[in-house]
Scaffold this active site. Structure first.
Site, mmCIF file in Angstrom:
data_model
loop_
_atom_site.group_PDB
_atom_site.id
_atom_site.type_symbol
_atom_site.label_atom_id
_atom_site.label_comp_id
_atom_site.label_asym_id
_atom_site.label_seq_id
_atom_site.Cartn_x
_atom_site.Cartn_y
_atom_site.Cartn_z
ATOM 1 N N GLU A 1 0.689 -1.103 0.026
ATOM 2 C CA GLU A 1 0.119 -0.021 0.121
ATOM 3 C C GLU A 1 0.830 1.368 -0.120
ATOM 4 O OE1 GLU A 1 -3.376 0.109 -0.375
ATOM 5 O OE2 GLU A 1 -3.155 -1.925 -0.647
ATOM 6 N N SER B 1 -29.212 -29.874 -22.283
ATOM 7 C CA SER B 1 -30.253 -29.587 -23.334
ATOM 8 C C SER B 1 -30.721 -28.006 -23.268
ATOM 9 C CB SER B 1 -31.082 -30.557 -23.414
ATOM 10 O OG SER B 1 -30.592 -31.804 -23.829
#
Length: 702
Positions: free
Chosen positions: A94, A362
Site C-alpha cells: 500500500e 439441453s
C-alpha cells in the site's frame, strides 16, 4: 575583432514574456502554497472517528428490510504485536514510502486533479495516512473536494501523531472482508490464529485483500488472490525486505474456506447480500463503506417472488440426500432486474450455487436453434434424428439420443420437445460452433469465468481453446444466473438488459448516490426470438403448463460419465414478465437421485421442472397473463439434413416428426401402434410406407 549583433525586436519580446511568465509562475506557486497552507490549517481534525453504522438492504419496494450489514468484528492490538514481516507486507502493498513522506502522495493528488479535469472523477494513489483518514472521517465518494479534504486531514494528522501511531490505527480499522475489521480479526477470519503468530506470507494474503476484500478473497477468486499476493512478495523483495528467491518459491498458504464472522446474515438473504456487495464494489462503493457507512440500498428483489423461490426449493429438496443442492435465479426480461435469487441456505460468505458454472445440458439447444435461424434455417426444416449418428469432430464416438429415440424426418420443434441430440448436433455443425458461441455470449453468457474463456475446450480436450458442436448439447459450463439472463433475453424478444441486483443507493443522510438506469440493446432478431418461444411452448405443453399463463421452457439433464445417472438437472424458461433458471445437482459432481421417487435419476423434467413451474405460477399470481409472441417463421424449411426431407415435403408425408422408441413404438399419442425400427434411409422410407398402410387400414367401429 568579433562583432556582436543586437538582439532582434522579436527575440527581445520573447525574452521579456518568458521572464514575466517565470515570475508569474513563481508568484502563483507561492500563493498556491500559502493557500494550501491556509486550507490545511482551516481543516479541523474531528475529535474521534465517526461511529460505524449498519447499512440496510431493502426489497424493491424500498420499505421492507431484506438484510442489515454492519455488525462489527474488531479487536484492536498494539503495533508491537504485529510481526515485522507482516508490517512490511502491508507497506509493500500500500505505501512503501510511508515512513519517509509527509502523509500525502503528491503524485496521487496530481493524478486526482488530472482525472477530475479530464474525466470528471477524482482518482489517484493514496498513502496509508490518507486511507486511514478516508475510512475514519470521510466518505468514499470520488470527488476532487473529498480528495482535497483527505490530503489536508492527512497532513494535520501527521503533525499530531507519530508514524507508528498512524500505522497502528490503520491496521486496526481497515476492512479485510468476511466481516473482519482490523488485522487481529482478519488473522482469525482467514487463518484461525492471533496476529502475533502470522508469518510474512500470511501477512501478504491479508495485505492483498485491502484493494478488494471480496474479489481478492481466495475462496472467491483464487487466481486473482494469488496473483496479488505474489506481486506483494516481489515488492517486498524489491525493498530488500525479502530474498527474491523466496518471493518466487513461496507457496500460497492455506486459508480457511469459511469464516463464522462472515455469516452475520443467514439463509438465502446472506447470499444475496454477498452479490449486492460485489455489485456495489463494481459501482465504486467499497465494502468497508457498506459495512460502516449506514447506506440505504434498495435491491431489485421482489418479496413475493423471493418467498416463492425459497418455499418451492425447500419443498423440492425436503427428504432428499443432503448432498443435493439447488439454485434459482429469476430476472425481469425488460429490465434485467433480479426478482428472486436462491444460491443456497448457508448464508453470507458461503458457497453460492447460483454463480457456479455447470454443464447446462439441453437447455442450450434453444441457442443452437436461434443460431440456425440466423443462418437461414427454419425450425420446421427436417433433420435426421436417427440414433446413433457419427459426426466428424467426435473422434469416432457415436452420438445417441436419450433412451434410444429415433426420428428419421424430424423438424426442430419436435426435436426440442423430445430433446433429441443428433438433430441439434448436426445443426450446430452446419451453422458453425463458433457462431453458436458468439450468439450465446451476446445473449448473456460472459466471455470469461475468471481468467478462463467460456464455451471452449480446455487443455487436454480435443480442440483446446475452440468450440465444438457439443455446445448445442450444453457440455460447456454456464452458471444458473447467466442462463437466466439468456432466457430473459429470449423473453424480451431479443433485447438484452444487464442483470443487476442494486436499484439505488443512498447515503446515511438520504443523499442519492446511485440510481440504476435501464439499458437495453438488441442482440437477436425479434422474429427469431419469437420462433424460439413458439418451439419452447411445446416443451411446456408436453411437461405441464404454468398456472393461468402461457410459458416457454427447456429442460436439460447432464449424464454422469457413461452411466444411466445424471449429475446436473436443469429447467430454464419464461413467461413474458419473468424468466427463471433452475439447477439441481451436487457441489462435488456425482450422480443425483430422487429419494422420494424410488431413487430414480433426477432429470430436468423432474425436480427442476416442478420447481420452475410452481415458482413461476406463484411469483406471477394475480398478474395479468401476457401472450407469447406469434411465430416469426424465419428461415428455409428445406435447410435440414434428413435424407427423406425433400420427399416428405413434396409428398406431404403424414409421418414428419414421428418419433420411435428403442423398440419401434411410436412415441407421442400413437403408443398403441408398432412399426419396425428403421436403421437406414431406405428402410426408413419403407417403414413410412408400412406406417401409411397401417394408418389407412379400416378399423372396426366400437
Amino acid at each position: 575583432m568579433v562583432t556582436h549583433r543586437a538582439p532582434s525586436p522579436r527575440w527581445r519580446r520573447l525574452r521579456r514574456w518568458t521572464l514575466r511568465a517565470v515570475a508569474a509562475t513563481a508568484i502563483l506557486s507561492g500563493l498556491a502554497g500559502a493557500a494550501a497552507s491556509g486550507y490545511v490549517a482551516a481543516i479541523d481534525v474531528p475529535p474521534d472517528p465517526a461511529p460505524p453504522q449498519a447499512s440496510v438492504l431493502y426489497y424493491r419496494d424500498g420499505r421492507t428490510v431484506l438484510a442489515r450489514i454492519g455488525t462489527a468484528n474488531r479487536t484492536d492490538v498494539p503495533l508491537a504485536r504485529v510481526p515485522t514481516d507482516v508490517r512490511r507486507a502491508f507497506l509493500a502493498a500500500e505505501d512503501r514510502g510511508f515512513y519517509h513522506h509527509p502523509g500525502v502522495s503528491v503524485r496521487g493528488v496530481l493524478r486526482a486533479v488530472w482525472s477530475n479535469l479530464s474525466a470528471g472523477s477524482a482518482q489517484g494513489a493514496s498513502t496509508i495516512t490518507q486511507q486511514y483518514v478516508r475510512n475514519a472521517y470521510l466518505t468514499q465518494d470520488r470527488t476532487l473536494n473529498r480528495k482535497a479534504k483527505e490530503a489536508a486531514l492527512a497532513l494535520r494528522l501527521e503533525r499530531q501523531l507519530t508514524k507508528d501511531e498512524l500505522f497502528e490505527r490503520y491496521l486496526n480499522t481497515i476492512y479485510f472482508g468476511r466481516g473482519a475489521y482490523g488485522i487481529e480479526s482478519a488473522a482469525h477470519a482467514y487463518f484461525g490464529t492471533r496476529v502475533d503468530r502470522l508469518t510474512g506470507v500470511q501477512g501478504a494474503v491479508l495485505a492483498a485483500l485491502i484493494k478488494n476484500p471480496w474479489l481478492n478473497d481466495p475462496t472467491v477468486d483464487a487466481q486473482r488472490a494469488e496473483n496479488r499476493w505474489r506481486w506483494i512478495l516481489r515488492s517486498m523483495a524489491g525493498q530488500d525486505w525479502l530474498d527474491p528467491a523466496a518471493a518466487e518459491s513461496a507457496t500460497y498458504p492455506k486459508v480457511a474456506e469459511r469464516s463464522p464472522t462472515a455469516a452475520a446474515v443467514g439463509g438465502p438473504a446472506g447470499i444475496i447480500a454477498d452479490r449486492v456487495e460485489a455489485e456495489l464494489d463494481r459501482l465504486g462503493v467499497a465494502s468497508q463503506l457498506l459495512r460502516t457507512g449506514g447506506l440505504q440500498v434498495v435491491t431489485t428483489v421482489d418479496r413475493t417472488a423471493q418467498q416463492a423461490a425459497e418455499t418451492v426449493v425447500r419443498k423440492a429438496l425436503k427428504g432428499q440426500a443432503k448432498t443435493m443442492h439447488a439454485a434459482l435465479v429469476a430476472v425481469d426480461p425488460a429490465t434485467g432486474a433480479v426478482r428472486a435469487y436462491y444460491g443456497g441456505d448457508d448464508g453470507r460468505g458461503y458457497y453460492d450455487d447460483a454463480m457456479a458454472p455447470r454443464p447446462p445440458a439441453s437447455t442450450f439447444k434453444p441457442i443452437a436453434l436461434a443460431a440456425g435461424e440466423l443462418a437461414g434455417m427454419s425450425y420446421r426444416a427436417l433433420w435426421d434424428g436417427t440414433s446413433p449418428r457419427q459426426f466428424t469432430d467426435r473422434q469416432g464416438v457415436p452420438l445417441r439420443n436419450r433412451n434410444g429415440l429415433q426420428c428419421p424426418v424430424c423438424p426442430l420443434d419436435v426435436s426440442m420437445v423430445h430433446s433429441l441430440n443428433t438433430p441439434f448436433y448436426a445443426l450446430a455443425e452446419k451453422v458453425g460452433p463458433a457462431q453458436v458461441r458468439d450468439l450465446a455470449v451476446r445473449l448473456g453468457v460472459p466471455e470469461q469465468y475468471g481468467d478462463r474463456k467460456t464455451l471452449v475446450d480446455l487443455p487436454g480436450e480435443p480442440t483446446p481453446g475452440q468450440t465444438r458442436a457439443d455446445i448445442a448439447l450444453g457440455r460447456y459450463p454456464v452458471s444458473p444466473a447467466d442462463l437466466a439472463t439468456v432466457y430473459g433475453t429470449f423473453a424480451a424478444g431479443g433485447l438484452r438488459a444487464e442483470r443487476h441486483l442494486v436499484q439505488s443507493v443512498a447515503g446515511a443522510d438520504g443523499s442519492r448516490w446511485h440510481q440504476h438506469k435501464i439499458k437495453q440493446r438488441r442482440v437477436l432478431d425479434a422474429a427469431v426470438a419469437a420462433d424460439v418461444g413458439v418451439v419452447l411452448s411445446g416443451v411446456v405443453d408436453a411437461n405441464g403448463t404454468v398456472r393461468d399463463r402461457p410459458a416457454a421452457a427447456k429442460t436439460g439433464s447432464q449424464q454422469w460419465g457413461n452411466s444411466k445417472d445424471t449429475s446436473d438437472a436443469w429447467t430454464a424458461g419464461y413467461a413474458p414478465q419473468l424468466a427463471a433458471a433452475i439447477w439441481v445437482g451436487r457441489r462435488e459432481p456425482g450422480p443425483i437421485r430422487d429419494a422420494r421417487q424410488k431413487n430414480i435419476p433426477v432429470n430436468g423434467d423432474g425436480i427442476p421442472y416442478r420447481i420452475w413451474r410452481e415458482f413461476l405460477g406463484t411469483a406471477l399470481a394475480g398478474r395479468p397473463a401476457t401472450p407469447l409472441a406469434p411465430p416469426g417463421d424465419v428461415g428455409d424449411v428445406r435447410a435440414g439434413d434428413s435424407k427423406l426431407g425433400a420427399k416428405a415435403l413434396s409428398d406431404s408425408f403424414p409421418y414428419v416428426g414421428m418419433v420411435f422408441d428403442a423398440d419401434g413404438n411410436v412415441v407421442g399419442g400413437q403408443e398403441d401402434r408398432r412399426f419396425p425400427l428403421p436403421t437406414t434411409p431406405d428402410e426408413a422410407e419403407a417403414a413410412k410406407l408400412r406406417q401409411q398402410r397401417e394408418l389407412d387400414r379400416p378399423r372396426p367401429s366400437t
